[in-house]
Design a protein around this motif. Structure first.
Motif, PDB file in Angstrom:
ATOM      1  N   LEU A 124       0.821  -1.208   0.000  1.00 38.84           N
ATOM      2  CA  LEU A 124       0.000   0.000   0.000  1.00 38.84           C
ATOM      3  C   LEU A 124       0.858   1.262   0.000  1.00 38.84           C
ATOM      4  N   THR A 125       2.007   1.205   0.640  1.00 45.56           N
ATOM      5  CA  THR A 125       2.919   2.348   0.676  1.00 45.56           C
ATOM      6  C   THR A 125       3.579   2.559  -0.680  1.00 45.56           C
ATOM      7  N   ALA A 126       4.080   1.481  -1.261  1.00 38.95           N
ATOM      8  CA  ALA A 126       4.811   1.558  -2.527  1.00 38.95           C
ATOM      9  C   ALA A 126       3.886   1.619  -3.741  1.00 38.95           C
ATOM     10  N   LYS A 127       2.609   1.296  -3.538  1.00 40.01           N
ATOM     11  CA  LYS A 127       1.621   1.218  -4.634  1.00 40.01           C
ATOM     12  C   LYS A 127       2.013   0.166  -5.665  1.00 40.01           C
ATOM     13  N   GLN A 128       2.726  -0.846  -5.186  1.00 43.99           N
ATOM     14  CA  GLN A 128       3.103  -1.978  -6.027  1.00 43.99           C
ATOM     15  C   GLN A 128       3.526  -3.141  -5.145  1.00 43.99           C
ATOM     16  N   MET A 129       3.391  -4.342  -5.696  1.00 43.60           N
ATOM     17  CA  MET A 129       3.915  -5.515  -5.012  1.00 43.60           C
ATOM     18  C   MET A 129       5.402  -5.572  -5.323  1.00 43.60           C
ATOM     19  N   ARG A 130       6.191  -5.760  -4.282  1.00 41.10           N
ATOM     20  CA  ARG A 130       7.636  -5.861  -4.462  1.00 41.10           C
ATOM     21  C   ARG A 130       8.085  -7.179  -3.855  1.00 41.10           C
ATOM     22  N   ASN A 131       8.554  -8.059  -4.709  1.00 39.45           N
ATOM     23  CA  ASN A 131       8.997  -9.380  -4.285  1.00 39.45           C
ATOM     24  C   ASN A 131      10.330  -9.651  -4.979  1.00 39.45           C
ATOM     25  N   GLY A 132      11.413  -9.183  -4.370  1.00 34.59           N
ATOM     26  CA  GLY A 132      12.715  -9.317  -5.020  1.00 34.59           C
ATOM     27  C   GLY A 132      12.704  -8.544  -6.323  1.00 34.59           C
ATOM     28  N   ASN A 133      13.002  -9.231  -7.426  1.00 37.83           N
ATOM     29  CA  ASN A 133      12.994  -8.585  -8.743  1.00 37.83           C
ATOM     30  C   ASN A 133      11.593  -8.467  -9.328  1.00 37.83           C
ATOM     31  N   GLN A 134      10.639  -9.161  -8.742  1.00 36.46           N
ATOM     32  CA  GLN A 134       9.270  -9.118  -9.254  1.00 36.46           C
ATOM     33  C   GLN A 134       8.554  -7.866  -8.739  1.00 36.46           C
ATOM     34  N   ARG A 135       7.976  -7.117  -9.678  1.00 35.99           N
ATOM     35  CA  ARG A 135       7.202  -5.925  -9.356  1.00 35.99           C
ATOM     36  C   ARG A 135       5.860  -6.026 -10.078  1.00 35.99           C
ATOM     37  N   PHE A 136       4.828  -5.524  -9.421  1.00 31.88           N
ATOM     38  CA  PHE A 136       3.510  -5.473 -10.064  1.00 31.88           C
ATOM     39  C   PHE A 136       2.806  -4.228  -9.550  1.00 31.88           C
ATOM     40  N   PRO A 137       2.482  -3.291 -10.444  1.00 34.05           N
ATOM     41  CA  PRO A 137       1.846  -2.050 -10.006  1.00 34.05           C
ATOM     42  C   PRO A 137       0.415  -2.282  -9.516  1.00 34.05           C
ATOM     43  N   MET A 138       0.066  -1.600  -8.473  1.00 34.12           N
ATOM     44  CA  MET A 138      -1.254  -1.720  -7.875  1.00 34.12           C
ATOM     45  C   MET A 138      -2.256  -0.907  -8.682  1.00 34.12           C
ATOM     46  N   GLN A 139      -3.292  -1.576  -9.183  1.00 37.28           N
ATOM     47  CA  GLN A 139      -4.363  -0.907  -9.923  1.00 37.28           C
ATOM     48  C   GLN A 139      -5.502  -0.471  -8.997  1.00 37.28           C
ATOM     49  N   THR A 140      -5.477  -0.958  -7.774  1.00 39.42           N
ATOM     50  CA  THR A 140      -6.563  -0.766  -6.819  1.00 39.42           C
ATOM     51  C   THR A 140      -6.675   0.705  -6.406  1.00 39.42           C
ATOM     52  N   LYS A 141      -7.874   1.244  -6.560  1.00 35.55           N
ATOM     53  CA  LYS A 141      -8.139   2.642  -6.219  1.00 35.55           C
ATOM     54  C   LYS A 141      -8.634   2.796  -4.788  1.00 35.55           C
ATOM     55  N   SER A 142      -9.383   1.799  -4.300  1.00 34.02           N
ATOM     56  CA  SER A 142      -9.970   1.898  -2.963  1.00 34.02           C
ATOM     57  C   SER A 142     -10.142   0.495  -2.384  1.00 34.02           C
ATOM     58  N   ILE A 143      -9.760   0.357  -1.117  1.00 35.48           N
ATOM     59  CA  ILE A 143      -9.922  -0.910  -0.396  1.00 35.48           C
ATOM     60  C   ILE A 143     -10.890  -0.667   0.751  1.00 35.48           C
ATOM     61  N   ILE A 144     -11.863  -1.555   0.850  1.00 35.07           N
ATOM     62  CA  ILE A 144     -12.825  -1.500   1.945  1.00 35.07           C
ATOM     63  C   ILE A 144     -12.492  -2.649   2.885  1.00 35.07           C
ATOM     64  N   CYS A 145     -12.099  -2.313   4.078  1.00 39.64           N
ATOM     65  CA  CYS A 145     -11.758  -3.315   5.097  1.00 39.64           C
ATOM     66  C   CYS A 145     -12.943  -3.440   6.047  1.00 39.64           C
ATOM     67  N   LEU A 146     -13.423  -4.656   6.225  1.00 38.33           N
ATOM     68  CA  LEU A 146     -14.534  -4.943   7.131  1.00 38.33           C
ATOM     69  C   LEU A 146     -14.006  -5.768   8.289  1.00 38.33           C
ATOM     70  N   THR A 147     -14.244  -5.290   9.504  1.00 33.60           N
ATOM     71  CA  THR A 147     -13.679  -5.959  10.669  1.00 33.60           C
ATOM     72  C   THR A 147     -14.534  -5.717  11.905  1.00 33.60           C
ATOM     73  N   ASN A 148     -14.378  -6.591  12.866  1.00 36.32           N
ATOM     74  CA  ASN A 148     -15.043  -6.407  14.154  1.00 36.32           C
ATOM     75  C   ASN A 148     -14.162  -5.612  15.119  1.00 36.32           C
ATOM     76  N   LYS A 149     -12.922  -5.365  14.731  1.00 32.52           N
ATOM     77  CA  LYS A 149     -11.955  -4.681  15.597  1.00 32.52           C
ATOM     78  C   LYS A 149     -11.905  -3.189  15.280  1.00 32.52           C
ATOM     79  N   SER A 150     -11.828  -2.386  16.319  1.00 31.37           N
ATOM     80  CA  SER A 150     -11.720  -0.935  16.126  1.00 31.37           C
ATOM     81  C   SER A 150     -10.300  -0.585  15.691  1.00 31.37           C
ATOM     82  N   PRO A 151     -10.122   0.543  14.997  1.00 31.09           N
ATOM     83  CA  PRO A 151      -8.769   0.969  14.622  1.00 31.09           C
ATOM     84  C   PRO A 151      -7.843   1.107  15.830  1.00 31.09           C
TER      85      PRO A 151
END
Length: 183
Positions: free
Chosen positions: A126-153
């Motif tokens: 989420l910080t880099a806006k891409q998956m970073r796995n060694g030499n493998q990179r994949f740019p994040m296309q996701t514009k918005s993530i909705i997290c559903l949880t029973n736990k408060s922030p």
């Protein structure tokens, strides 16, 4: 944004009551392309409301839904492991094209129940806006993530600095609860 909020409220009002604040939250998060945590007690229809909004706005094909929990792993987060590469070349390579990274929207159910290693990897992504796995990179296309949880922030942040940093990647936070629990 008002038109989108009204459309979302209309969609929600067909199945639920007292939806104005929820509709405004969804409209704001989608319009601003920001991540949101919706938390509250079990049984308050967080998942069902989210699914109703996604369906009602015609976003189903653009949305990736992932359940997190104790069994969640990095390879599940990133679309699975390329076993051929692992076996033949001894390289750990993922299939991010099969993950949330390749969709405009994502819904993460019970995100904060995942093991710390998964949460740390997600925070980096989420910080880099891409998956970073060694030499493998994949740019994040996701514009918005909705997290559903029973736990408060706050409860999540108490899990440690890394969990707190991940919570900060979700600028919109909303507690879904009823004004009264009396009949």
């Amino acid at each position: 944004m008002k038109a989108r909020a009204q459309k979302i409220q209309t969609v929600l009002d067909a199945k639920f009551i007292h939806t104005k604040r929820v509709a405004e939250l969804f409209a704001l998060a989608l319009q601003a392309e920001k991540n949101v945590i919706i938390w509250g007690p079990a049984g308050h229809a967080k998942s069902e409301m989210t699914e109703t909004v996604i369906d009602g706005l015609g976003l189903k094909d653009d949305t990736f839904v992932q359940f997190f929990g104790e069994g969640m792993t990095e390879d599940k987060l990133y679309g699975g492991m390329d076993f051929k590469k692992l076996e033949e070349e001894h390289q750990l390579v993922y299939h991010p094209e099969n993950s949330f990274l390749n969709r405009k929207f994502a819904v993460f159910e019970e995100l904060f129940d995942a093991p710390a290693v998964v949460l740390t990897a997600l925070k980096d992504t989420l910080t880099a806006k891409q998956m970073r796995n060694g030499n493998q990179r994949f740019p994040m296309q996701t514009k918005s993530i909705i997290c559903l949880t029973n736990k408060s922030p706050g409860e999540i942040s108490d899990m440690g600095a890394s969990a707190h940093a991940l919570v900060e990647r979700f600028p919109f936070q909303f507690e879904l609860k009823w004004d009264s629990y009396k009949t």
